[in-house]
Enzyme design. Sequence first.
Site, mmCIF file in Angstrom:
data_model
loop_
_atom_site.group_PDB
_atom_site.id
_atom_site.type_symbol
_atom_site.label_atom_id
_atom_site.label_comp_id
_atom_site.label_asym_id
_atom_site.label_seq_id
_atom_site.Cartn_x
_atom_site.Cartn_y
_atom_site.Cartn_z
ATOM 1 N N CYS A 60 0.837 -1.199 -0.031
ATOM 2 C CA CYS A 60 -0.111 0.055 -0.176
ATOM 3 C C CYS A 60 0.816 1.340 0.067
ATOM 4 O O CYS A 60 0.449 2.531 -0.292
ATOM 5 C CB CYS A 60 -0.953 0.093 1.274
ATOM 6 S SG CYS A 60 -2.013 -1.551 1.307
ATOM 7 N N GLY A 131 -2.012 -13.729 -3.848
ATOM 8 C CA GLY A 131 -2.227 -12.584 -4.186
ATOM 9 C C GLY A 131 -3.134 -12.378 -5.441
ATOM 10 O O GLY A 131 -3.832 -13.380 -6.075
ATOM 11 N N ARG A 151 3.139 -3.567 -8.585
ATOM 12 C CA ARG A 151 2.578 -4.349 -7.535
ATOM 13 C C ARG A 151 3.788 -4.615 -6.574
ATOM 14 O O ARG A 151 3.547 -5.049 -5.154
ATOM 15 C CB ARG A 151 2.287 -5.726 -8.200
ATOM 16 C CG ARG A 151 1.982 -6.928 -7.169
ATOM 17 C CD ARG A 151 1.692 -8.143 -7.810
ATOM 18 N NE ARG A 151 1.074 -9.095 -6.971
ATOM 19 C CZ ARG A 151 0.768 -10.346 -6.841
ATOM 20 N NH1 ARG A 151 1.190 -10.886 -7.957
ATOM 21 N NH2 ARG A 151 0.445 -10.891 -6.142
ATOM 22 N N GLU A 198 -9.554 6.294 -18.874
ATOM 23 C CA GLU A 198 -10.674 5.338 -17.853
ATOM 24 C C GLU A 198 -11.729 4.935 -18.742
ATOM 25 O O GLU A 198 -12.300 5.817 -19.471
ATOM 26 C CB GLU A 198 -11.009 6.167 -16.626
ATOM 27 C CG GLU A 198 -12.001 5.378 -16.044
ATOM 28 C CD GLU A 198 -12.152 3.892 -15.577
ATOM 29 O OE1 GLU A 198 -10.910 3.805 -15.008
ATOM 30 O OE2 GLU A 198 -12.882 3.188 -15.824
ATOM 31 N N THR A 292 -10.243 -24.561 1.447
ATOM 32 C CA THR A 292 -10.504 -24.633 0.189
ATOM 33 C C THR A 292 -11.555 -26.103 -0.018
ATOM 34 O O THR A 292 -11.646 -26.679 1.140
ATOM 35 C CB THR A 292 -9.240 -24.884 -0.761
ATOM 36 O OG1 THR A 292 -8.577 -25.880 -0.523
ATOM 37 C CG2 THR A 292 -8.373 -23.484 -0.445
ATOM 38 N N PRO A 295 -9.353 -30.506 2.218
ATOM 39 C CA PRO A 295 -9.363 -30.207 3.785
ATOM 40 C C PRO A 295 -8.052 -29.960 4.124
ATOM 41 O O PRO A 295 -7.757 -29.304 5.315
ATOM 42 C CB PRO A 295 -10.017 -31.563 4.278
ATOM 43 C CG PRO A 295 -9.804 -32.614 2.995
ATOM 44 C CD PRO A 295 -10.001 -31.847 1.979
ATOM 45 N N VAL A 349 -10.819 3.552 1.341
ATOM 46 C CA VAL A 349 -10.446 5.015 1.352
ATOM 47 C C VAL A 349 -9.308 5.388 0.289
ATOM 48 O O VAL A 349 -8.325 4.566 0.151
ATOM 49 C CB VAL A 349 -10.224 5.522 2.766
ATOM 50 C CG1 VAL A 349 -8.812 4.906 3.452
ATOM 51 C CG2 VAL A 349 -10.128 7.089 2.711
ATOM 52 N N TYR A 446 -17.392 15.567 20.059
ATOM 53 C CA TYR A 446 -17.780 16.759 19.741
ATOM 54 C C TYR A 446 -16.907 17.869 20.382
ATOM 55 O O TYR A 446 -16.982 18.032 21.566
ATOM 56 C CB TYR A 446 -19.356 17.209 19.692
ATOM 57 C CG TYR A 446 -19.579 18.608 19.334
ATOM 58 C CD1 TYR A 446 -19.108 19.273 18.183
ATOM 59 C CD2 TYR A 446 -20.243 19.283 20.254
ATOM 60 C CE1 TYR A 446 -19.195 20.807 18.336
ATOM 61 C CE2 TYR A 446 -20.481 20.726 20.221
ATOM 62 C CZ TYR A 446 -19.806 21.211 19.100
ATOM 63 O OH TYR A 446 -20.245 22.748 18.923
HETATM 64 P P1 FAD Z 1 -0.243 -9.906 -1.760
HETATM 65 O O1 FAD Z 1 0.259 -9.118 -0.810
HETATM 66 O O2 FAD Z 1 0.052 -9.625 -3.076
HETATM 67 O O3 FAD Z 1 1.141 -11.073 -1.600
HETATM 68 C C1 FAD Z 1 1.240 -12.291 -2.540
HETATM 69 C C2 FAD Z 1 2.710 -12.689 -2.461
HETATM 70 O O4 FAD Z 1 2.683 -13.829 -3.100
HETATM 71 C C3 FAD Z 1 3.363 -11.735 -3.491
HETATM 72 O O5 FAD Z 1 4.720 -11.199 -2.661
HETATM 73 C C4 FAD Z 1 3.926 -12.512 -4.534
HETATM 74 O O6 FAD Z 1 5.200 -12.508 -5.117
HETATM 75 C C5 FAD Z 1 3.757 -14.048 -3.689
HETATM 76 N N1 FAD Z 1 3.406 -15.181 -4.750
HETATM 77 C C6 FAD Z 1 2.564 -15.402 -5.658
HETATM 78 N N2 FAD Z 1 2.586 -16.525 -6.318
HETATM 79 C C7 FAD Z 1 3.633 -17.084 -6.036
HETATM 80 C C8 FAD Z 1 4.051 -18.348 -6.103
HETATM 81 N N3 FAD Z 1 3.705 -19.205 -7.014
HETATM 82 N N4 FAD Z 1 4.926 -18.995 -5.337
HETATM 83 C C9 FAD Z 1 5.653 -17.857 -4.379
HETATM 84 N N5 FAD Z 1 5.185 -16.877 -4.309
HETATM 85 C C10 FAD Z 1 4.019 -16.329 -4.852
HETATM 86 N N6 FAD Z 1 -5.302 -2.181 -0.109
HETATM 87 C C11 FAD Z 1 -5.814 -1.640 1.130
HETATM 88 O O7 FAD Z 1 -6.571 -1.919 1.720
HETATM 89 N N7 FAD Z 1 -5.299 -0.291 0.857
HETATM 90 C C12 FAD Z 1 -4.728 0.432 0.300
HETATM 91 O O8 FAD Z 1 -4.026 1.612 0.455
HETATM 92 C C13 FAD Z 1 -4.028 -0.541 -0.941
HETATM 93 N N8 FAD Z 1 -2.797 0.143 -1.764
HETATM 94 C C14 FAD Z 1 -2.336 -0.626 -2.456
HETATM 95 C C15 FAD Z 1 -1.489 -0.204 -3.260
HETATM 96 C C16 FAD Z 1 -0.923 -0.726 -4.600
HETATM 97 C C17 FAD Z 1 0.142 -0.330 -5.321
HETATM 98 C C18 FAD Z 1 -1.081 -2.390 -4.554
HETATM 99 C C19 FAD Z 1 -0.489 -3.304 -5.542
HETATM 100 C C20 FAD Z 1 -1.926 -2.887 -3.518
HETATM 101 C C21 FAD Z 1 -2.886 -2.213 -2.593
HETATM 102 N N9 FAD Z 1 -3.714 -2.710 -1.721
HETATM 103 C C22 FAD Z 1 -4.364 -1.721 -0.987
HETATM 104 C C23 FAD Z 1 -4.270 -4.117 -1.756
HETATM 105 C C24 FAD Z 1 -3.350 -4.986 -0.885
HETATM 106 O O9 FAD Z 1 -2.051 -4.641 -0.956
HETATM 107 C C25 FAD Z 1 -3.781 -6.327 -1.112
HETATM 108 O O10 FAD Z 1 -5.112 -6.414 -1.160
HETATM 109 C C26 FAD Z 1 -2.959 -7.162 -0.138
HETATM 110 O O11 FAD Z 1 -1.626 -6.927 -0.128
HETATM 111 C C27 FAD Z 1 -3.154 -8.899 -0.575
HETATM 112 O O12 FAD Z 1 -2.462 -9.591 0.303
HETATM 113 P P2 FAD Z 1 -2.390 -11.235 -0.187
HETATM 114 O O13 FAD Z 1 -1.546 -11.938 0.868
HETATM 115 O O14 FAD Z 1 -3.412 -11.547 -0.716
HETATM 116 O O15 FAD Z 1 -1.579 -10.911 -1.602
#
Ligand code: FAD
Length: 569
Positions: A60, A131, A151, A198, A292, A295, A349, A446
């Site tokens: 983020c 992610g 990302r 957009e 998922t 199990p 937000v 307030y």
């Molecule tokens: P991620 O945090 O994406 O982590 C997944 C990790 O898994 C990554 O490091 C990836 O390299 C790794 N991975 C994937 N596949 C494999 C594999 N096969 N083997 C090994 N590793 C793997 N959310 C908010 O609520 N507020 C914000 O302000 C906000 N700002 C954001 C700004 C940006 C630029 C981005 C990209 C996202 C933002 N988000 C924000 C979203 C938030 O970051 C994500 O919702 C959150 O990080 C998701 O968590 P996650 O664990 O699912 O995935």
Amino acid sequence: MGDQANSQFPFSQKTNTPRRVLIVGGVAGGASCATRLRRLDESVEIVMFDRGPYVSFANCGLPYYVGNVIADESNLLVASREMFRDRFNIEVHTETEVTAVDRNTCTIAVRDVHTGDSRSERYDALVLSPGAAPIRPQSPGVELPGVFAVRSIPDSRRIRSWIADRDAKTAVVVGGGFIGLEMVENLIHRELSVAILEKLPQVMPPLDPEMAIPLMDHLAAKGVQLHLGDGLLSIEARADGGLIVIAESGARLSADLVILAIGVRPETALARNAGLQIGPRGGIVVDPQMRTSDPHIWAAGDVIEVQDVLTGQETVLPLAGPANRQGRVAAESIAGRATHFRGVQATAVVGVLGLTVASTGASEKGLRRAGVTSFEKVYLHPGHHAAYYPGAHAIHLKVLFSVPDGRILGAQAVGLEGVEKRIDVIATAIQFHGTVHDLAEVELCYAPQFGAAKDPVNLAGMLAENVLNGDMPVADWSKLSRADALLLDVREAEEFAGGHIPNAINLPLSQLRARYLELPKDRDLWLCCAVGQRGYYATRFLTQRGYRCWNLSGGYTTYRALKGARMAI
Ligand code: FAD
């Protein structure tokens, strides 16, 4: 929400081998799961894999690193491999990609991204938190140098270097969602001139169109070029090393760099190839304990489908808060606790060049998509603190609620100050299945510089109560052009002269008591003022004298937003 401890590990323990939990992805969902599990169970072996160079980094914060608001990259690293090892006894393998899951042997295949060497790792429990990946459209030119998605830390580093090395002056951001808007803010902070392309006719798609109008006005006032309702066709290289973004309309936007921010897609390849159930929205299907269809495998974060608690529909919601909570729930489940994830309500937000935009729950368009019809809405535009204290700024607020029970369904707000505080209060009320009656009653802080004796949240509740109990029937803005009702604008003459709804007649509230007999009793009266307050007073006055009145919620301020959003009014 259960917290009952159950010391039984939820699957059979193999003899003479430590119980092994493997976690794919080491950021929000994965890292939360790993550390929570360690706090619950010291005996289990926990190993976390990430194909990137870091775990537990602040995605983020990435736009702000590009913008140099966060200047030191190390501030993005929330926890290191060493901290996971020393503090939590969690083994972390970075730059190690998990390439396959074999559910029959309970093993995963992992590959060192540098050497290409592969090996197999055994699990008793597997957690998938890989992610969601930025969507890269098929359009020609998206692979050209200078076209970026955001990302990871290396992505942000590359954008920073590109700006610095080429002394970049212009950028096109494709996509006006929250990551796109954060990039706009940060590129402007780097003194680039920015255009947004957009596909939809509005930015911030989660908002209802009229609520995006103040944001779009603000962006335009800050010099951002808005190309709305226009998609990306292709990108071409310029002879001087720059880029030209060609829109579907034929518009050609010159840029030194392009950011692709058109959304993300759950990274489900591992799960699909392993035969796990994938839902209609493209995410892994999990139960409320994040388990998922296998199990022995759990999943959390952007990769899963979750239930929207307002509409009851399955959705994907790529936000950090839910990902963290889901990782924690998965850990609790693996440790044998009966904790359940409640579902999501999409509280979000974004800050854009001084403006704050926040929302929680369902939007009006989301409710309509879900087939919900028994709801009402109020618009209001109160100051973020008492008007008599210097520096009050309007909050544009829309609250949706079900009829007749008044359950809060959603809220959206835009303004310079105090926006996220109001949305957070309403979000909390939604968590507790609150109604607009609760909003009217909620007791909030307030003092003049912080709020008002009737806080905007209270006002929203009171207005909605007035609608529900018939004190203030609201007219349907979408029927304005068809109405055979008399449009009565109760603002002062100078305000009316400054702009009004076509066909409206003006009878200021200040003269109403003396002149109301001029109004016809045989026609419906639709009342309008600046923000809805004087219209309400007039509604009450006239109703008690036998007139049939409806107030236009939010008044002329809302009318202009609806008009700007080109909604049917
Ligand atoms: P991620 O945090 O994406 O982590 C997944 C990790 O898994 C990554 O490091 C990836 O390299 C790794 N991975 C994937 N596949 C494999 C594999 N096969 N083997 C090994 N590793 C793997 N959310 C908010 O609520 N507020 C914000 O302000 C906000 N700002 C954001 C700004 C940006 C630029 C981005 C990209 C996202 C933002 N988000 C924000 C979203 C938030 O970051 C994500 O919702 C959150 O990080 C998701 O968590 P996650 O664990 O699912 O995935």
